[in-house]
Design an enzyme around this catalytic site. Structure first.
Site, PDB file in Angstrom:
ATOM      1  N   HIS A 109       8.551   2.629  40.198  1.00  0.00           N
ATOM      2  CA  HIS A 109       8.632   3.344  38.912  1.00  0.00           C
ATOM      3  C   HIS A 109       7.263   3.823  38.447  1.00  0.00           C
ATOM      4  O   HIS A 109       6.231   3.216  38.761  1.00  0.00           O
ATOM      5  CB  HIS A 109       9.361   2.527  37.835  1.00  0.00           C
ATOM      6  CG  HIS A 109       8.624   1.370  37.245  1.00  0.00           C
ATOM      7  ND1 HIS A 109       9.054   0.070  37.332  1.00  0.00           N
ATOM      8  CD2 HIS A 109       7.478   1.321  36.508  1.00  0.00           C
ATOM      9  CE1 HIS A 109       8.229  -0.726  36.695  1.00  0.00           C
ATOM     10  NE2 HIS A 109       7.249   0.004  36.185  1.00  0.00           N
TER      11      HIS A 109
ATOM     12  N   ASP B 288       4.204   5.277  27.804  1.00  0.00           N
ATOM     13  CA  ASP B 288       5.496   4.643  27.539  1.00  0.00           C
ATOM     14  C   ASP B 288       5.342   3.568  26.468  1.00  0.00           C
ATOM     15  O   ASP B 288       4.217   3.226  26.085  1.00  0.00           O
ATOM     16  CB  ASP B 288       6.098   4.076  28.837  1.00  0.00           C
ATOM     17  CG  ASP B 288       5.081   3.275  29.657  1.00  0.00           C
ATOM     18  OD1 ASP B 288       4.003   2.949  29.121  1.00  0.00           O
ATOM     19  OD2 ASP B 288       5.362   2.970  30.824  1.00  0.00           O
TER      20      ASP B 288
ATOM     21  N   ASP C 182       9.028  -1.442  42.251  1.00  0.00           N
ATOM     22  CA  ASP C 182      10.212  -0.676  42.673  1.00  0.00           C
ATOM     23  C   ASP C 182       9.948   0.835  42.690  1.00  0.00           C
ATOM     24  O   ASP C 182      10.867   1.632  42.782  1.00  0.00           O
ATOM     25  CB  ASP C 182      11.398  -0.990  41.739  1.00  0.00           C
ATOM     26  CG  ASP C 182      11.084  -0.673  40.282  1.00  0.00           C
ATOM     27  OD1 ASP C 182       9.994  -0.130  39.992  1.00  0.00           O
ATOM     28  OD2 ASP C 182      11.940  -0.957  39.416  1.00  0.00           O
TER      29      ASP C 182
ATOM     30  N   GLU D 143      12.617   4.123  35.809  1.00  0.00           N
ATOM     31  CA  GLU D 143      13.131   3.218  36.835  1.00  0.00           C
ATOM     32  C   GLU D 143      13.818   4.015  37.950  1.00  0.00           C
ATOM     33  O   GLU D 143      14.095   5.207  37.783  1.00  0.00           O
ATOM     34  CB  GLU D 143      14.116   2.238  36.183  1.00  0.00           C
ATOM     35  CG  GLU D 143      13.476   1.317  35.143  1.00  0.00           C
ATOM     36  CD  GLU D 143      12.647   0.177  35.760  1.00  0.00           C
ATOM     37  OE1 GLU D 143      12.100   0.349  36.868  1.00  0.00           O
ATOM     38  OE2 GLU D 143      12.539  -0.883  35.117  1.00  0.00           O
TER      39      GLU D 143
HETATM   40  N1  LIG Z   1       5.161   0.645  32.216  1.00  0.00           N
HETATM   41  C1  LIG Z   1       4.172   0.013  33.017  1.00  0.00           C
HETATM   42  C2  LIG Z   1       3.754   0.957  34.134  1.00  0.00           C
HETATM   43  O1  LIG Z   1       3.120   2.097  33.578  1.00  0.00           O
HETATM   44  C3  LIG Z   1       2.836   0.233  35.104  1.00  0.00           C
HETATM   45  O2  LIG Z   1       2.429   1.121  36.100  1.00  0.00           O
HETATM   46  C4  LIG Z   1       3.580  -0.933  35.720  1.00  0.00           C
HETATM   47  C5  LIG Z   1       2.766  -1.676  36.761  1.00  0.00           C
HETATM   48  O3  LIG Z   1       1.925  -2.606  36.162  1.00  0.00           O
HETATM   49  P1  LIG Z   1       0.762  -3.382  36.882  1.00  0.00           P
HETATM   50  O4  LIG Z   1      -0.343  -2.403  37.023  1.00  0.00           O
HETATM   51  O5  LIG Z   1       0.419  -4.495  35.969  1.00  0.00           O
HETATM   52  O6  LIG Z   1       1.303  -3.829  38.192  1.00  0.00           O
HETATM   53  O7  LIG Z   1       3.889  -1.821  34.661  1.00  0.00           O
HETATM   54  C6  LIG Z   1       4.653  -1.323  33.571  1.00  0.00           C
HETATM   55  O8  LIG Z   1       5.978  -1.281  33.960  1.00  0.00           O
END
Ligand SMILES: N[C@@H]1[C@@H](O)[C@H](O)[C@@H](COP(=O)(O)O)O[C@@H]1O
Length: 261
Positions: A138, A67, A136, A143
């Protein structure tokens, strides 16, 4: 879906890095789908250590982005392209031209998204997609209530995700873009092996909904239940809401060694 409960984030990183290393030994030009965020960092560190030790060769590996923020210049330190260059490509010694990613600055964002889906398919598809999970539920930036059949497209972030990600922008939510490009859930499901890594108590509820809840767009990660080869690696705290935790522990403890992840 296989659920593996590990002691902590370091053990999770080591386990997933070993799965990637095994893949690269079998298929040196494998296309690795990588995620950003804090959770995958121990994976990249463990894999980089294996590269330095000569236990795996990444010189022919290819990397695909999951992404991207819309509107951040590619050289902005928090564009996911920059983050992945810093955290994955450089430590693993993978050249920039072996990197596939969507263009977050394209004038025609929809065309850029469609182009990226085509590029992934033309590259032979993702062999192993590493995923984190949002609080949440995702995956990527899909989302809640994203279509489970979605393709790469533009999305609007929830306020919660912008709050969660503000820590990468000097704690200033005003700097977090509202829009993003993300591989769709349908796109993600095309990878041959999905590995979702979740650590920390903050992810426990989302993990329980992913693994034991119904398949529902309100928890995008629950789409992993539809995939024939999905592995969820969680530490003890992220596993704390799982009703079937003992069963998952028992299954993994009795797994034949040759099966791998
Ligand atoms: N787009 C990324 C996701 O790919 C990732 O999984 C999420 C959780 O991040 P973290 O691992 O820092 O909790 O963060 C972002 O939103």
């Amino acid at each position: 879906m296989e659920v593996v409960i590990v002691a902590d984030a370091k053990a999770g990183g080591e386990l997933v890095a070993e799965a990637m290393a095994r893949l690269l030994r079998r298929k040196p030009d494998a296309l690795l789908g990588v995620a950003t965020g804090s959770t995958p960092l121990p994976v990249y560190e463990a894999l980089a250590a294996k590269v330095r030790a000569g236990a795996v060769d990444t010189s022919r590996a290819r990397v695909a982005q999951l992404d991207e923020y819309v509107g951040l210049p590619a050289d902005h330190p928090e564009s996911y392209r920059s983050v992945l260059r810093r955290e994955v490509l450089e430590p693993l010694g993978i050249p920039v031209d072996a990197f596939l990613g969507p263009d977050g600055t394209a004038e025609d964002v929809q065309a850029a998204c469609e182009r990226y889906d085509r590029e992934l398919a033309e590259a032979g598809g993702v062999d192993l997609q590493l995923l984190g999970i949002g609080t949440d539920g995702h995956i990527g930036f899909n989302e809640p209530c994203s279509s489970l059949a979605s393709r790469t497209r533009i999305k609007t972030l929830t306020e919660q995700t912008r709050v969660d990600n503000a820590r990468f922008f000097d704690g200033d939510i005003g700097q977090v873009p509202h829009h993003v490009i993300t591989q769709g859930i349908g796109t993600i499901l095309e990878a041959r092996h999905l590995v979702l890594l979740a650590t920390g108590e903050g992810k426990a509820e989302a993990v329980a909904a992913t693994v034991e809840g119904p398949v529902a767009a309100v928890c995008p990660a629950s789409a992993l239940q539809l995939h024939p080869h999905a592995t969820v690696v969680v530490d003890e705290t992220a596993a704390s809401e799982l009703k079937l935790a003992d069963y998952f522990r028992h299954t993994y403890a009795n797994k034949p060694e040759w099966q791998g992840l």
